[in-house]
Design a protein around this motif. Structure first.
Motif, short mmCIF file in Angstrom:
data_model
loop_
_atom_site.label_atom_id
_atom_site.label_comp_id
_atom_site.label_asym_id
_atom_site.label_seq_id
_atom_site.Cartn_x
_atom_site.Cartn_y
_atom_site.Cartn_z
N LEU A 13 -32.36 20.98 -35.79
CA LEU A 13 -33.39 20.92 -34.75
C LEU A 13 -33.88 22.32 -34.38
N LEU A 14 -32.96 23.29 -34.31
CA LEU A 14 -33.35 24.66 -34.01
C LEU A 14 -34.25 25.21 -35.10
N ALA A 39 -36.21 23.54 -37.14
CA ALA A 39 -37.52 22.89 -37.05
C ALA A 39 -38.35 23.48 -35.92
N THR A 40 -37.70 23.75 -34.79
CA THR A 40 -38.41 24.34 -33.64
C THR A 40 -38.92 25.74 -33.97
N VAL A 41 -38.06 26.53 -34.59
CA VAL A 41 -38.44 27.90 -34.95
C VAL A 41 -39.57 27.88 -35.97
N LEU A 98 -41.97 25.71 -36.18
CA LEU A 98 -43.21 25.45 -35.45
C LEU A 98 -43.69 26.70 -34.71
N VAL A 99 -42.76 27.43 -34.12
CA VAL A 99 -43.12 28.67 -33.42
C VAL A 99 -43.67 29.69 -34.41
N ARG A 131 -47.24 29.27 -35.46
CA ARG A 131 -48.23 29.68 -34.47
C ARG A 131 -48.26 31.20 -34.29
N TRP A 179 -41.71 37.72 -29.92
CA TRP A 179 -41.33 36.45 -29.31
C TRP A 179 -40.09 36.67 -28.45
N ALA A 227 -32.41 32.77 -29.75
CA ALA A 227 -32.34 31.77 -30.83
C ALA A 227 -31.41 32.23 -31.94
#
Length: 633
Positions: free
Chosen positions: A352-353, A355-357, A359-360, A363, A431, A437
């Motif tokens: 999950l981490l 996948a989140t990273v 997405l970040v 962007r 970031w 993270a």
């Protein structure tokens, strides 16, 4: 994960070695404590016969490579096998061999040789294969990201219960996972730099995968999907001119076909050697003259591979059990649910981490490739093949065990590798959460390792806290819970409680008296009046799915082997079938392995194992039973 380049260069390989050593201790130590599991019985004996006899009649439904590797040290040490035994002579055809292989394998592993040392030497090459896969994931992960990414992948791998439990066992699953990962990487190498060397590496890796398990044929679909993805979603560096692109693609397709042909020739050569002494009677339609005999010998390798593949397809639809419900065949949610339940929570959080990273990063780093340019083909191949293998698992009608999901798990672990590098780039891009993270990723990796250490040596019945304390037998079955590996624990229970002549309802059909001398074959669904007041040990996999043993929970009981087995104190008087607290009526019986009818196939196999003379009568009864079952359907 900060450190100076020079200190990191020394620290990272040392940490990788420590992680591999930890995995060897955890996986190897757990395996040493376990009895021979269900499929190991057939695989070990078959591998020995392949090398000693050059005859592939046993266990044709699986390719030979993993079994040969396991048997090699045993053959070198002079393992004994009696080829005049009825279990060998009975198994002259593929269907009869699928019955005889159990009696033969049990004799090789448990009767003709010392069981403990035979199993130990047979499992040793499998443990080495498991460590080799860990090393491969570390090396490839370091290339996809950086050395910290390789360590992250290795830590996730070394703490995954599925690899810890099945890695050292004499099975095909870890072998095919290793060679599938190597094939995928070699294909990407060949696509990036098509030359003779990359083509040969692809051919060898693909051949090894094909020789490990028939499901490796999915690699062909993955290769097609990979090639199409590059056509529809080109990578930087591909020719933009249509003519140049056609030529660019033509060169790579030519190398792909050469690699596939090379793999086929290697598979042919291995089957040709290992079947040298095998009778060719199954091809007797070609005639019996000298030329026909030569032709039969030349055609027997592809014929055996094809026949084994057909048997794999025929047996690839069976009943399954998940979350307390039985299904007549595989269901799409089986592997997702099983993966969530049998992974460490820290590993799930890492996914999950990541996948989140990602997405970040999409962007905040739009113009900065998070994957090194020279690894672009490998990253595309990883995700393409992951989608293909996961899709195949979701569509599969054969849902038995998390071990059938190890290729997707290995690819997901490898997909974690870019995470440290991406976090470093995000940190440089300003970031604010990048440092947090990165610390969280390291903490989760350590937490996953801690979970694996804490669970030692009970990796078979491992379920994370998402099971909410429910007994394993209400959620999963088969090798996800108990696969007959806990017989030494049963013997320990018998000895510590001073139990004599214990009843045993095991999940398998080997002779349990090898491990539990006072054990008596038993089925909870058909207890005898004389069983009243005795102790019964039941595999957790038999309580709700393999058999209907839920009535036993009304009486004093305790679990051991991490919930893999249960011991019950039977009442002095067993209530009649169908009455409260009594065994089930025949209409409510559950069949071991999803076999038809109310006949307990385990007893038949057990009798054949103890006395091979029972093979032919059992064969006759089984054929009659299946014929009657088909008529009723």
């Amino acid at each position: 994960m900060p450190s100076s380049p020079s200190s990191a260069a020394r620290t990272q390989p040392a940490l990788a070695v420590l992680l591999l050593l930890l995995m060897a201790v955890l996986a190897g130590g757990a395996a040493i404590r376990e009895s021979i599991t269900v499929d190991e019985v057939a695989h070990l004996g078959a591998g020995v016969s392949y090398l000693q006899k050059l005859d592939l009649r046993m266990n044709e439904e699986h390719p030979p490579l993993a079994k040969v590797l396991a048997a090699a040290p045993l053959v070198v040490r002079g393992v004994h096998a009696d080829y005049s035994d009825l279990s060998w002579t009975f198994s002259e055809s593929i269907f009869r061999g699928m019955l005889g292989e159990w009696s033969w394998g049990h004799s090789v592993a448990m009767r003709w040789n010392d069981p403990r040392s035979t199993l130990l030497w047979g499992r040793a090459p499998m443990l080495l294969l498991t460590l080799a896969l860990g090393l491969v994931l570390y090396i490839f992960g370091s290339k996809l990201g950086n050395a910290w990414g390789g360590l992250l992948s290795l830590a996730a791998y070394a703490s995954t219960p599925a690899f810890l439990v099945f890695g050292p066992l004499i099975l095909t699953d870890i072998a095919v996972t290793l060679f599938c990962v190597l094939t995928i990487w070699a294909l990407a190498d060949m696509w990036r730099t098509p030359n003779r060397g990359t083509m040969i590496r692809f051919a060898v890796a693909f051949a090894a995968a094909l020789l490990s398990k028939f499901s490796s044929g999915l690699l062909l679909f993955g290769a097609l999907a990979f090639a199409l993805s590059l056509r529809w979603l080109p990578l930087p560096g591909q020719p933009t001119d249509r003519g140049e692109f056609q030529q660019w693609r033509r060169v790579r397709r030519r190398h792909l076909w050469k690699g596939i042909l090379g793999a086929a020739l290697i598979v042919y050569g291995v089957y040709f050697i290992l079947s040298w002494n095998q009778p060719t009677d199954s091809l007797q339609l070609l005639g019996g003259g000298f030329a026909s005999l030569v032709l039969r010998r030349l055609l027997i390798p592809p014929w055996l591979y094809f026949r084994g593949f057909v048997m794999f397809l025929v047996t690839s639809s069976r009943g399954t059990f998940i979350l307390g419900h039985s299904h007549p065949h595989g269901v799409w949610f089986y592997f997702p649910v099983l993966f969530v339940l049998k992974s460490t929570l820290a590993f799930l959080a890492l996914l999950l981490l990541a996948a989140t990273v990602a997405l970040v990063a999409k962007r905040r780093l739009p113009g900065n490739s998070v994957i090194p340019q020279q690894m672009a083909f490998h990253w595309r191949a990883l995700w393409t093949f992951l989608i293909v293998f996961v899709g195949a698992c979701l569509l599969s009608r054969l849902n038995l065990s998390i071990r059938h999901f190890t290729v997707p798990i290995a690819l997901m672990i490898l997909a974690l590798a870019p995470l440290p590098r991406v976090l470093e780039l995000l940190k440089q891009a300003g970031w604010p959460a990048a440092r947090v993270a990165a610390g969280l990723a390291a903490l989760l990796a350590l937490a996953s390792l801690a979970t694996a250490i804490r669970a030692y040596p009970l990796y078979f019945p491992f379920l994370n806290s998402l099971s909410f304390g429910r007994p394993g037998y209400t959620l999963v079955n088969d090798s996800n819970l108990d696969w007959n590996q806990a017989l030494p624990d049963a013997e320990r229970f018998v000895r510590e409680h001073g139990v004599k002549d214990v009843l045993l309802d095991e999940y398998g059909f080997s002779d349990p008296t090898i491990y539990v001398p006072d054990a008596e074959f038993w089925t909870c669904q058909q207890p005898a009046p004389s069983d009243g007041g005795r102790w019964a040990i039941v595999s957790a996999s038999m309580i709700e799915d393999g058999h209907n043993c839920l009535w036993l929970l009304n009486y004093p009981h305790e679990s051991f082997a991490g919930g893999g087995m249960y011991a019950f104190q039977l009442p002095a008087t067993i209530p009649p079938a169908g009455s409260p607290g009594g065994p089930p009526l025949p209409a409510d019986y559950h069949a071991f392995g999803g076999t038809p009818g109310n006949m307990d196939f385990r007893l038949m196999f057990y009798n054949c194992i103890r006395d091979p003379k029972q093979l032919q009568p059992f064969w006759d009864r089984m054929m009659a039973m299946f014929a009657n079952y088909r008529k009723k359907k």
